[in-house]
Design a protein around this motif. Sequence first.
Motif, short mmCIF file in Angstrom:
data_model
loop_
_atom_site.label_atom_id
_atom_site.label_comp_id
_atom_site.label_asym_id
_atom_site.label_seq_id
_atom_site.Cartn_x
_atom_site.Cartn_y
_atom_site.Cartn_z
N VAL A 83 0.89 -1.15 0.00
CA VAL A 83 0.00 0.00 0.00
C VAL A 83 0.93 1.20 0.00
O VAL A 83 1.63 1.42 0.98
CB VAL A 83 -0.95 0.02 1.21
N GLY A 84 0.96 1.93 -1.12
CA GLY A 84 1.98 2.95 -1.28
C GLY A 84 3.32 2.25 -1.36
O GLY A 84 3.50 1.35 -2.17
N ASP A 85 4.24 2.61 -0.51
CA ASP A 85 5.55 1.94 -0.46
C ASP A 85 5.67 1.02 0.75
O ASP A 85 6.76 0.55 1.06
CB ASP A 85 6.67 2.98 -0.41
N GLU A 86 4.56 0.79 1.45
CA GLU A 86 4.60 -0.01 2.67
C GLU A 86 4.26 -1.47 2.41
O GLU A 86 3.14 -1.79 2.00
CB GLU A 86 3.61 0.55 3.70
N PRO A 87 5.19 -2.40 2.62
CA PRO A 87 4.90 -3.82 2.49
C PRO A 87 4.06 -4.32 3.66
O PRO A 87 4.36 -4.03 4.81
CB PRO A 87 6.27 -4.49 2.49
N ILE A 88 3.01 -5.05 3.34
CA ILE A 88 2.09 -5.59 4.35
C ILE A 88 1.75 -7.02 3.94
O ILE A 88 1.71 -7.34 2.76
CB ILE A 88 0.82 -4.72 4.44
#
Length: 143
Positions: A101-106
């Motif tokens: 999500v955006g540049d955030e890995p989840i």
Amino acid sequence: MPRQAAAAAPRLLNATLKDKTFVVDAVTGEQRAALDGSGWRCRHDARSLVLCSRYGYATAERGITVFDAASVQKRWALPDGSGRKVPKVNGLWHGAVYREVGDEPIVLDGMTGRDRQTAAGAASYEIDRYGGVVGSKFSRAAG
């Protein structure tokens, strides 16, 4: 004639015909599921789930649908009316959905769609039982 046929799971293929993407039994030819729009890519988690996703520039062109691989019964989907953003799916392995999500890995739980790890460190593309690779970095698997 269907376009972009690809393996979705053992015995399952996905292909686009006009403005729909179909999941078809590769042995019998029976249509098992239909998704509105073209450009869906389906993949198997090497266990029990099939995830179909598409990610376009416009919000209306994005979606995720997860099915049970054996019964092809839908487990969950995004968008779901909750206002939650549809992420870009990078990988799927043993019930773990690696996404950004955006540049955030989840990491999501593949069975429920709920967040499993919100600070995953990496959203791997190539994954096996040991871990996954993003660029040249290895990360342990969450699934």
